[in-house]
Design an enzyme around this catalytic site. Structure first.
Site, PDB file in Angstrom:
ATOM      1  N   HIS A   1      -4.472   2.702  14.812  1.00 25.82           N
ATOM      2  CA  HIS A   1      -4.845   1.323  14.521  1.00 25.82           C
ATOM      3  C   HIS A   1      -3.662   0.411  14.809  1.00 25.82           C
ATOM      4  O   HIS A   1      -2.531   0.867  14.982  1.00 25.82           O
ATOM      5  CB  HIS A   1      -5.246   1.172  13.049  1.00 25.82           C
ATOM      6  CG  HIS A   1      -4.097   1.378  12.097  1.00 25.82           C
ATOM      7  ND1 HIS A   1      -3.571   2.621  11.818  1.00 25.82           N
ATOM      8  CD2 HIS A   1      -3.341   0.484  11.389  1.00 25.82           C
ATOM      9  CE1 HIS A   1      -2.558   2.495  10.975  1.00 25.82           C
ATOM     10  NE2 HIS A   1      -2.394   1.209  10.702  1.00 25.82           N
TER      11      HIS A   1
ATOM     12  N   ASP B   1      -1.829  -3.098  12.994  1.00 23.60           N
ATOM     13  CA  ASP B   1      -1.845  -3.821  11.722  1.00 23.60           C
ATOM     14  C   ASP B   1      -2.343  -5.242  11.935  1.00 23.60           C
ATOM     15  O   ASP B   1      -1.963  -5.911  12.902  1.00 23.60           O
ATOM     16  CB  ASP B   1      -0.438  -3.876  11.119  1.00 23.60           C
ATOM     17  CG  ASP B   1       0.018  -2.522  10.586  1.00 23.60           C
ATOM     18  OD1 ASP B   1      -0.804  -1.592  10.543  1.00 23.60           O
ATOM     19  OD2 ASP B   1       1.203  -2.408  10.216  1.00 23.60           O
TER      20      ASP B   1
ATOM     21  N   HIS C   1      -0.647   2.649  16.298  1.00 18.79           N
ATOM     22  CA  HIS C   1       0.091   3.706  15.625  1.00 18.79           C
ATOM     23  C   HIS C   1      -0.838   4.503  14.709  1.00 18.79           C
ATOM     24  O   HIS C   1      -1.958   4.071  14.412  1.00 18.79           O
ATOM     25  CB  HIS C   1       1.276   3.146  14.841  1.00 18.79           C
ATOM     26  CG  HIS C   1       0.914   2.102  13.821  1.00 18.79           C
ATOM     27  ND1 HIS C   1       0.607   0.797  14.155  1.00 18.79           N
ATOM     28  CD2 HIS C   1       0.813   2.157  12.472  1.00 18.79           C
ATOM     29  CE1 HIS C   1       0.344   0.096  13.066  1.00 18.79           C
ATOM     30  NE2 HIS C   1       0.447   0.904  12.028  1.00 18.79           N
TER      31      HIS C   1
ATOM     32  N   LYS D   1       0.862  -1.181   0.000  1.00 18.20           N
ATOM     33  CA  LYS D   1       0.000   0.000   0.000  1.00 18.20           C
ATOM     34  C   LYS D   1       0.903   1.236   0.000  1.00 18.20           C
ATOM     35  O   LYS D   1       1.632   1.480   0.957  1.00 18.20           O
ATOM     36  CB  LYS D   1      -0.914   0.015   1.224  1.00 18.20           C
ATOM     37  CG  LYS D   1      -1.872   1.197   1.272  1.00 18.20           C
ATOM     38  CD  LYS D   1      -2.934   0.964   2.345  1.00 18.20           C
ATOM     39  CE  LYS D   1      -3.872   2.162   2.482  1.00 18.20           C
ATOM     40  NZ  LYS D   1      -3.477   3.051   3.567  1.00 18.20           N
TER      41      LYS D   1
END
Length: 368
Positions: A236, A238, A292, A217
């Site tokens: 969020h 990962d 993060h 991404k």
């Protein structure tokens, strides 16, 4: 699930339109705004904790003590932080520069040219050029556009949606994905032995060489006229096993460490690596998947290249490995497939009882 907000223009288009105030759909909730500061000032701040830098030069040293020291430092960073700068990682600087150049050149194309690669999230097609829809916890939009696609294994790629311009995009990205896949094996081996397991155990548990999928991404964060009100990516963790990140040396990444947001320094020739939820679950929380987020600024465009190493969606049941569980350390996470974990995280679709990840996200929200 949060109701989607009506389609908005690309963030790049908004940024270049000359607006002085951002649309309300991008303004963060009031309780979050007090934690958003000037990213450049914060990146220069040497006070307080700093994201660890791990030198991998000795990862395969013939000297037992030298090699062990390197492995222990990586393991310690995975336990205490769940994120680190990797240097001497073995990926050629020339290749990294090619990846960065081709990604930047793609985003330098006119928006109408990039739209030829647009994804269709409503139809479930997330690969391609897009902007974040409001299916997140806050219901707000994020100040970023992106390009998302599977890069490894080669037989699972869809080259029809890869950019043909710039000409080096496919070649550079393909080689970079191969080298990251090799690096992932080395990292998983160290993390596996750090749990007292055989060195290939974690790699097998996340799909092995054939099933582990690498998704890239490229995040494009345009200049923002009111960076104190927006986020490039909201807080969020990962979902991946591991995430590897390059960036264009413009700061933006922040980690929620011991109750405070810590800004990651820009370390030349490094790759940032995150431990993802998948490894946190398998290790029963011994390795951390850290919360993060990404800040934006009004002076410089920030670009980052995130590669998520993900297990197959349905084939594997993610749960704490038996060796990580005991009477004093009961399992912290219920069994779920990777697909179920994604649905639980992104859309709050909960077919099971609340798990530790929910508690983590709720706790961090209350502290902010």
């Amino acid at each position: 699930m949060v109701s989607p907000i009506s389609p908005s223009p690309r963030v790049e288009t908004l940024a270049r339109s000359g607006i002085e105030t951002i649309p309300k759909d991008y303004i963060r909730p009031e309780e979050e705004l007090k934690s958003i500061g000037d990213i450049f000032a914060e990146e220069k701040n040497d006070d307080g904790p700093q994201v660890p830098t791990i030198d991998l030069e000795d990862i395969n040293s013939d000297n037992d003590e030298t090699r062990k020291k390197c492995h222990e430092e990586l393991k310690k960073a995975a336990i205490e932080w769940g994120v680190m700068h990797l240097i001497n990682h073995g990926v050629a600087e020339e290749l990294i520069n090619r990846v960065k150049l081709s990604g930047r050149e793609f985003f330098d194309l006119p928006v109408e040219e990039k739209e030829k690669y647009a994804n269709d999230q409503a139809a479930g097609n997330v690969q391609g050029y897009g902007s974040k829809l409001a299916n997140n916890a806050s219901g707000q939009l994020e100040w970023e556009d992106y390009f998302f696609h599977c890069v490894y294994p080669e037989e699972k790629r869809d080259l029809s949606i890869w950019p043909k311009n710039p000409a080096d995009y496919i070649s550079a990205t393909t080689e970079y994905a191969k080298q990251l896949r090799s690096l992932a094996t080395k990292i998983l081996s160290i993390l596996s032995t750090g749990l007292g397991l055989e060195q290939d155990r974690l790699e097998k548990e996340v799909g092995g060489m054939d099933e582990l999928i690498l998704q890239m991404k490229i995040n494009y964060y345009p200049k923002c006229p009111q960076p104190e009100l927006a986020l490039g990516v909201e807080a969020h963790t990962d979902v991946s096993a591991l995430t590897f990140i390059l960036h264009n040396m413009v700061p933006g990444l922040q980690l929620f460490y011991k109750g405070k947001w810590v800004t990651a320094k820009c370390v030349p020739n490094s790759i940032i690596m995150h431990i993802g939820d998948t490894i946190e679950i398998l290790s029963n929380g011994k390795y951390k998947s850290i919360l993060h987020r990404g800040l934006v600024n009004k002076e410089k465009v920030r670009i980052s290249w995130a590669v998520f190493c993900e297990p197959p969606k349905e084939k594997i049941i993610l749960k704490p490995l038996p060796e990580t569980v005991s009477e004093t350390e009961p399992p912290l996470f219920p069994p779920r497939t990777f697909a179920q974990h994604i649905m639980h995280k992104l859309f709050r679709k909960d077919e099971d009882e609340d798990d530790d990840l929910d508690k983590k996200l709720n706790d961090q929200s209350e502290k902010k």
